[in-house]
Design a protein around this motif. Structure first.
Motif, PDB file in Angstrom:
ATOM      1  N   LEU A 245     -44.940 -28.413 -34.940  1.00  0.00           N
ATOM      2  CA  LEU A 245     -44.499 -27.690 -36.142  1.00  0.00           C
ATOM      3  C   LEU A 245     -45.009 -28.356 -37.409  1.00  0.00           C
ATOM      4  CD1 LEU A 245     -40.841 -26.843 -35.075  1.00  0.00           C
ATOM      5  CD2 LEU A 245     -42.712 -25.217 -35.467  1.00  0.00           C
ATOM      6  N   ASP A 246     -45.343 -29.646 -37.322  1.00  0.00           N
ATOM      7  CA  ASP A 246     -45.916 -30.386 -38.458  1.00  0.00           C
ATOM      8  C   ASP A 246     -47.384 -30.712 -38.210  1.00  0.00           C
ATOM      9  OD1 ASP A 246     -43.648 -30.445 -40.026  1.00  0.00           O
ATOM     10  OD2 ASP A 246     -42.889 -32.298 -39.122  1.00  0.00           O
ATOM     11  N   PHE A 247     -48.067 -29.825 -37.488  1.00  0.00           N
ATOM     12  CA  PHE A 247     -49.405 -30.153 -37.023  1.00  0.00           C
ATOM     13  C   PHE A 247     -50.388 -30.453 -38.154  1.00  0.00           C
ATOM     14  CE2 PHE A 247     -53.686 -29.192 -35.510  1.00  0.00           C
ATOM     15  CZ  PHE A 247     -53.742 -30.008 -34.400  1.00  0.00           C
ATOM     16  N   GLU A 248     -50.297 -29.745 -39.239  1.00  0.00           N
ATOM     17  CA  GLU A 248     -51.269 -29.945 -40.317  1.00  0.00           C
ATOM     18  C   GLU A 248     -50.890 -31.111 -41.239  1.00  0.00           C
ATOM     19  OE1 GLU A 248     -54.014 -28.582 -40.170  1.00  0.00           O
ATOM     20  OE2 GLU A 248     -53.672 -26.887 -38.830  1.00  0.00           O
ATOM     21  N   VAL A 249     -49.745 -31.709 -41.009  1.00  0.00           N
ATOM     22  CA  VAL A 249     -49.341 -32.871 -41.797  1.00  0.00           C
ATOM     23  C   VAL A 249     -50.046 -34.093 -41.219  1.00  0.00           C
ATOM     24  CG1 VAL A 249     -47.384 -34.300 -42.504  1.00  0.00           C
ATOM     25  CG2 VAL A 249     -47.137 -31.810 -42.326  1.00  0.00           C
ATOM     26  N   ASP A 250     -50.504 -34.983 -42.092  1.00  0.00           N
ATOM     27  CA  ASP A 250     -51.272 -36.139 -41.620  1.00  0.00           C
ATOM     28  C   ASP A 250     -50.475 -36.943 -40.598  1.00  0.00           C
ATOM     29  OD1 ASP A 250     -53.528 -35.493 -42.948  1.00  0.00           O
ATOM     30  OD2 ASP A 250     -53.077 -36.669 -44.724  1.00  0.00           O
ATOM     31  N   GLY A 251     -49.752 -37.951 -40.993  1.00  0.00           N
ATOM     32  CA  GLY A 251     -48.862 -38.688 -40.119  1.00  0.00           C
ATOM     33  C   GLY A 251     -49.440 -38.993 -38.758  1.00  0.00           C
ATOM     34  N   ALA A 252     -48.689 -38.643 -37.713  1.00  0.00           N
ATOM     35  CA  ALA A 252     -49.079 -38.975 -36.344  1.00  0.00           C
ATOM     36  C   ALA A 252     -50.384 -38.291 -35.945  1.00  0.00           C
ATOM     37  CB  ALA A 252     -47.957 -38.583 -35.379  1.00  0.00           C
ATOM     38  N   TRP A 253     -50.583 -37.040 -36.339  1.00  0.00           N
ATOM     39  CA  TRP A 253     -51.821 -36.347 -35.987  1.00  0.00           C
ATOM     40  C   TRP A 253     -53.006 -36.978 -36.706  1.00  0.00           C
ATOM     41  CZ3 TRP A 253     -51.449 -33.742 -31.784  1.00  0.00           C
ATOM     42  CH2 TRP A 253     -50.266 -33.094 -31.438  1.00  0.00           C
ATOM     43  N   GLY A 254     -52.789 -37.428 -37.920  1.00  0.00           N
ATOM     44  CA  GLY A 254     -53.853 -38.135 -38.640  1.00  0.00           C
ATOM     45  C   GLY A 254     -54.252 -39.417 -37.924  1.00  0.00           C
ATOM     46  N   ARG A 255     -53.254 -40.116 -37.378  1.00  0.00           N
ATOM     47  CA  ARG A 255     -53.567 -41.335 -36.631  1.00  0.00           C
ATOM     48  C   ARG A 255     -54.346 -41.016 -35.353  1.00  0.00           C
ATOM     49  NH1 ARG A 255     -48.707 -42.898 -39.227  1.00  0.00           N
ATOM     50  NH2 ARG A 255     -47.382 -41.761 -37.761  1.00  0.00           N
TER      51      ARG A 255
ATOM     52  N   GLY B   1     -46.643 -47.753 -34.108  1.00  0.00           N
ATOM     53  CA  GLY B   1     -47.423 -47.742 -32.880  1.00  0.00           C
ATOM     54  C   GLY B   1     -46.657 -47.257 -31.664  1.00  0.00           C
ATOM     55  N   ARG B   2     -45.415 -46.820 -31.852  1.00  0.00           N
ATOM     56  CA  ARG B   2     -44.619 -46.341 -30.717  1.00  0.00           C
ATOM     57  C   ARG B   2     -45.025 -44.919 -30.362  1.00  0.00           C
ATOM     58  NH1 ARG B   2     -40.016 -43.339 -29.789  1.00  0.00           N
ATOM     59  NH2 ARG B   2     -39.902 -42.839 -32.010  1.00  0.00           N
ATOM     60  N   ARG B   3     -45.255 -44.677 -29.065  1.00  0.00           N
ATOM     61  CA  ARG B   3     -45.645 -43.345 -28.630  1.00  0.00           C
ATOM     62  C   ARG B   3     -44.515 -42.350 -28.860  1.00  0.00           C
ATOM     63  NH1 ARG B   3     -48.342 -43.456 -22.772  1.00  0.00           N
ATOM     64  NH2 ARG B   3     -48.244 -41.217 -23.184  1.00  0.00           N
ATOM     65  N   LEU B   4     -44.900 -41.149 -29.305  1.00  0.00           N
ATOM     66  CA  LEU B   4     -43.915 -40.139 -29.660  1.00  0.00           C
ATOM     67  C   LEU B   4     -43.680 -39.127 -28.549  1.00  0.00           C
ATOM     68  CD1 LEU B   4     -45.038 -39.554 -33.358  1.00  0.00           C
ATOM     69  CD2 LEU B   4     -43.040 -40.830 -32.548  1.00  0.00           C
ATOM     70  N   VAL B   5     -44.637 -38.955 -27.668  1.00  0.00           N
ATOM     71  CA  VAL B   5     -44.474 -38.048 -26.538  1.00  0.00           C
ATOM     72  C   VAL B   5     -45.019 -38.735 -25.293  1.00  0.00           C
ATOM     73  CG1 VAL B   5     -44.522 -35.881 -27.832  1.00  0.00           C
ATOM     74  CG2 VAL B   5     -46.663 -36.896 -27.085  1.00  0.00           C
ATOM     75  N   ALA B   6     -44.276 -38.655 -24.211  1.00  0.00           N
ATOM     76  CA  ALA B   6     -44.705 -39.328 -22.991  1.00  0.00           C
ATOM     77  C   ALA B   6     -43.934 -38.781 -21.799  1.00  0.00           C
ATOM     78  CB  ALA B   6     -44.477 -40.844 -23.110  1.00  0.00           C
ATOM     79  N   PHE B   7     -44.560 -38.894 -20.655  1.00  0.00           N
ATOM     80  CA  PHE B   7     -43.898 -38.550 -19.398  1.00  0.00           C
ATOM     81  C   PHE B   7     -43.386 -39.800 -18.706  1.00  0.00           C
ATOM     82  CE2 PHE B   7     -46.691 -34.810 -19.839  1.00  0.00           C
ATOM     83  CZ  PHE B   7     -45.807 -33.791 -19.538  1.00  0.00           C
TER      84      PHE B   7
END
Length: 351
Positions: A319-329, A128-134
């Motif tokens: 670069l891993d956009f089509e991989v499930d993982g974080a984008w799937g969430r 649940g930790r954010r991966l990108v943030a300002f």
């Protein structure tokens, strides 16, 4: 598998100078086989010609609406009101999942077009930790503005600057300040602490342990408060109107870095509209005085530093956009929001 086509859109908000992708990272994406279209934007901190120089296709501002359906539209802040139906996958900060004003309208635009919102706030790892943030730069700028105002040295309208120039202004007002940072251990809290430190202030630092059983008199005994906590579950507010009317209140300046206005989870429900670059400070009380800073794009005042850090974190994920993982969430959270709208169990197309 079809090569990924990213489309970096122009931001329509006139005070938005940041970019989620800087040219050096655009080069990295292109060298990895990504097609990258960049809309011209005179206000973006990175010049359009720098993107062209690394191999990006350049398009007119706002032309994403006619982009190929499989293009992924990348941006930061709110979309324009048109088109009514959104057909693409959009990567941005949508502010659409906590009942904020306009949230349901935005989600229905995605439903109407079969597109998908991939909200950057919900791009998280499996804990649940954010991966990108300002967040770091939001806290840094917010605390800096609060301290400058507290010292009577904040001038409006605000203008984008550099960290070096901002630090010079902070050092010019150096001295002790009875300051409190709530959420001190997070990204934003860390940025706030560093900025206050540049000005010689050693703030009181509260985090989860201190806010579970909030010492309200101690909070009101500080002169300056920087709130960096953004909650996703109901929590008793840190400040109420009753607190503001306390005649013994020493608190004079509040910066709400989160600016979570309109959300039922807002931890500072003592104001109903944010402040902005033209009018960064609003007076909430006259006696004793209490002033508020609540700007919802603070990092855009340090656009180069904020964009560089954000882009460095986002690029590996793209670069891993089509991989499930974080984008799937991200997609799962969108689907859940759609169901909460009462749209049924059917999932809109990915485009």
């Amino acid at each position: 598998m079809t090569a990924l086509h990213l489309w970096l859109r122009h931001e329509t908000r006139t005070t938005e100078r940041r970019t989620p992708l800087v040219p050096s990272d655009a080069r990295r994406l292109i060298e990895s086989g990504v097609t990258l279209t960049v809309e011209d934007s005179p206000q973006r901190v990175c010049p359009t010609e720098d993107y062209a120089a690394v191999g990006c296709h350049i398009a007119e501002p706002g032309s994403w609406v006619t982009a190929p359906r499989d293009a992924v539209i990348v941006g930061l802040k709110e979309l324009p009101d048109e088109p009514a139906a959104l057909i693409h996958r959009h990567v941005l900060f949508g502010h659409a999942y906590k009942g904020q004003p306009g949230a349901s309208a935005l989600l229905r635009r995605f439903l109407a077009g079969g597109g998908t919102l991939l909200d950057l706030e919900y791009l998280v790892d499996d804990t649940g930790r954010r991966l990108v943030a300002f967040g770091y730069w939001a806290g840094y700028v917010g605390a800096a503005l609060a301290l400058l105002h507290h010292r009577g040295r904040l001038t409006a309208p605000l203008r984008p600057t550099s960290k070096e120039e901002l630090d010079e202004r902070l050092r010019a007002v150096a001295g002790e300040a009875r300051a409190l940072v709530i959420g001190a251990l997070g990204r934003s809290g860390r940025g706030a602490r560093v900025a206050l430190g540049v000005a010689g202030a050693d703030p009181t630092c509260w985090d989860l342990a201190e806010t579970r059983d909030l010492d309200r008199p101690a909070l009101l005994d500080h002169e300056l408060l920087v709130n960096t906590v953004l909650t996703t579950s109901p929590v008793p507010p840190f400040l109420t109107d009753q607190d503001l009317d306390d005649p013994g209140r020493r608190l004079r300046t509040v910066c709400d870095v989160t600016a979570d206005v309109g959300s039922p989870l807002n931890l500072l429900p003592v104001y109903d509209t944010p402040t902005d670059w033209d009018h960064p400070v609003r007076r909430l009380r006259e006696e004793p005085v209490l002033d508020l800073i609540a700007i919802d794009n603070l990092p855009s005042l340090l656009p180069l530093e904020a964009s560089g850090d954000f882009s460095a974190a986002l690029t590996p994920l793209l670069l891993d956009f089509e991989v499930d993982g974080a984008w799937g969430r991200c997609r799962e959270r969108f689907d859940a929001a759609v169901r909460e709208l009462g749209a049924g169990e059917g999932k809109p197309s990915d485009g």
